[in-house]
Scaffold this active site. Sequence first.
Site, PDB file in Angstrom:
ATOM      1  N   LEU A 238       0.763  -1.215   0.192  1.00  0.00           N
ATOM      2  CA  LEU A 238       0.022  -0.180  -0.049  1.00  0.00           C
ATOM      3  C   LEU A 238       0.695   1.268   0.096  1.00  0.00           C
ATOM      4  O   LEU A 238       0.486   2.208  -0.656  1.00  0.00           O
ATOM      5  CB  LEU A 238      -0.647   0.027   1.178  1.00  0.00           C
ATOM      6  CG  LEU A 238      -1.633   1.298   1.506  1.00  0.00           C
ATOM      7  CD1 LEU A 238      -2.691   1.560   0.563  1.00  0.00           C
ATOM      8  CD2 LEU A 238      -2.488   1.315   2.733  1.00  0.00           C
ATOM      9  N   TYR A 239       1.864   1.254   0.575  1.00  0.00           N
ATOM     10  CA  TYR A 239       2.831   2.277   0.727  1.00  0.00           C
ATOM     11  C   TYR A 239       3.250   2.788  -0.519  1.00  0.00           C
ATOM     12  O   TYR A 239       3.298   4.141  -0.869  1.00  0.00           O
ATOM     13  CB  TYR A 239       3.952   1.940   1.694  1.00  0.00           C
ATOM     14  CG  TYR A 239       5.381   3.054   1.525  1.00  0.00           C
ATOM     15  CD1 TYR A 239       5.121   4.401   2.242  1.00  0.00           C
ATOM     16  CD2 TYR A 239       6.235   2.601   0.833  1.00  0.00           C
ATOM     17  CE1 TYR A 239       6.059   5.231   2.172  1.00  0.00           C
ATOM     18  CE2 TYR A 239       7.399   3.394   0.909  1.00  0.00           C
ATOM     19  CZ  TYR A 239       7.202   4.782   1.423  1.00  0.00           C
ATOM     20  OH  TYR A 239       8.615   5.662   1.567  1.00  0.00           O
ATOM     21  N   ALA A 240       3.892   1.658  -1.547  1.00  0.00           N
ATOM     22  CA  ALA A 240       4.258   1.978  -2.740  1.00  0.00           C
ATOM     23  C   ALA A 240       3.183   2.574  -3.662  1.00  0.00           C
ATOM     24  O   ALA A 240       3.162   3.473  -4.511  1.00  0.00           O
ATOM     25  CB  ALA A 240       4.719   0.806  -3.379  1.00  0.00           C
TER      26      ALA A 240
ATOM     27  N   THR B  87       0.535   4.392  -2.594  1.00  0.00           N
ATOM     28  CA  THR B  87       0.389   5.929  -2.148  1.00  0.00           C
ATOM     29  C   THR B  87       1.591   7.047  -2.619  1.00  0.00           C
ATOM     30  O   THR B  87       1.520   7.977  -2.519  1.00  0.00           O
ATOM     31  CB  THR B  87       0.237   6.225  -0.801  1.00  0.00           C
ATOM     32  OG1 THR B  87       1.195   5.839   0.006  1.00  0.00           O
ATOM     33  CG2 THR B  87      -1.014   5.176  -0.374  1.00  0.00           C
TER      34      THR B  87
END
Length: 339
Positions: A166-168, A170
């Site tokens: 998810l970090y990637a 965003t």
Amino acid sequence: MLTPSFDEDGEFPSTPAKFKIDRSHNMNRHFHRCFASTSTMFFWALLLIAFTASYLSFQSFVESRSRYFTSSCGAIQWENQVRNPGHIHRSGGMSVLVTGAAVRYAMENPNSYAQSNIAGLVTLLEACKSANPQPAVVWASSSSVYGLNEKIPFSEADRTDQPASLYAATKKAGLRFFTVYGPWGRPDMAYFSFTRNILQGKPITIFRGKNRGELARDFTYIDDIVKGCLGSLDTSGTSTGSGGKKRGPAPYRIFNLGNTSPVRVPELENILERHLKLKAKRNIVDMPGNGDVPFTHANISLAGKELGFEPITDLQTGLNKFVRWYLSYYGYNNRNAVE
């Protein structure tokens, strides 16, 4: 019964005789004595200031705590907190907004990353629309956007629509930083936690990839990253709009900022051991499925051409600088710990 008269300073009766003590007057004299000296008055003033400061600090804590716990994704309170740092303070200036980082923590608190990295960017851009002139904005991204890409080195032209976390997802927009390290870094990063645990005699955890392969990272020293950020700002060109109106399309550029020299994580540990002159206690485990990638490697040819970007700090030198900072900042007195 005689009623005595008092001398000018009110301390003794001027008429030698028996008299009835006026207790209210006596209390007034003691009260007067209490505040008569300068030192006593200074003490009471300090006490009053201390009580006032404590009250204001408590009120500030309550208000900030309330704002934190009442904010939710898209909530107006949180949006205002993002918008305020985004106000343009000077013509042509750069707005800086701290965004959420770290792949693993995004799994624990995904909403905060959506707020910071997506809604935060939109809010900042909306604030910039009304500025005169509209400023250049440098936004930090991450090498994580390349996901499980097996083509190396990673290029800005590579696909980024298959993120591993998810970090990637965003962080698709902005300058793509590759494993930034150095003084004042994130305590959750491997180089930081390794240093802390080695000094405290605690074991360090080293992850291994598929088929017991060693993980590798394109470690990039903070000073080199800063030069890349400034280079992107300096080459951004003139503003293309003001006051909510555009005279032309806004320039949008993406660059990799890395060191182009991936290093295996065990080698990172070895360098730290040499600088600290201490041996680490290793705990080698398989890499969990938390979105981390097995390796990163930056192609910086575009940044070199457009920004003049050229990293100059190798991992040996950068970790030496970090260790010196760490020992000084955290108060270690062993001056012989650094080569």
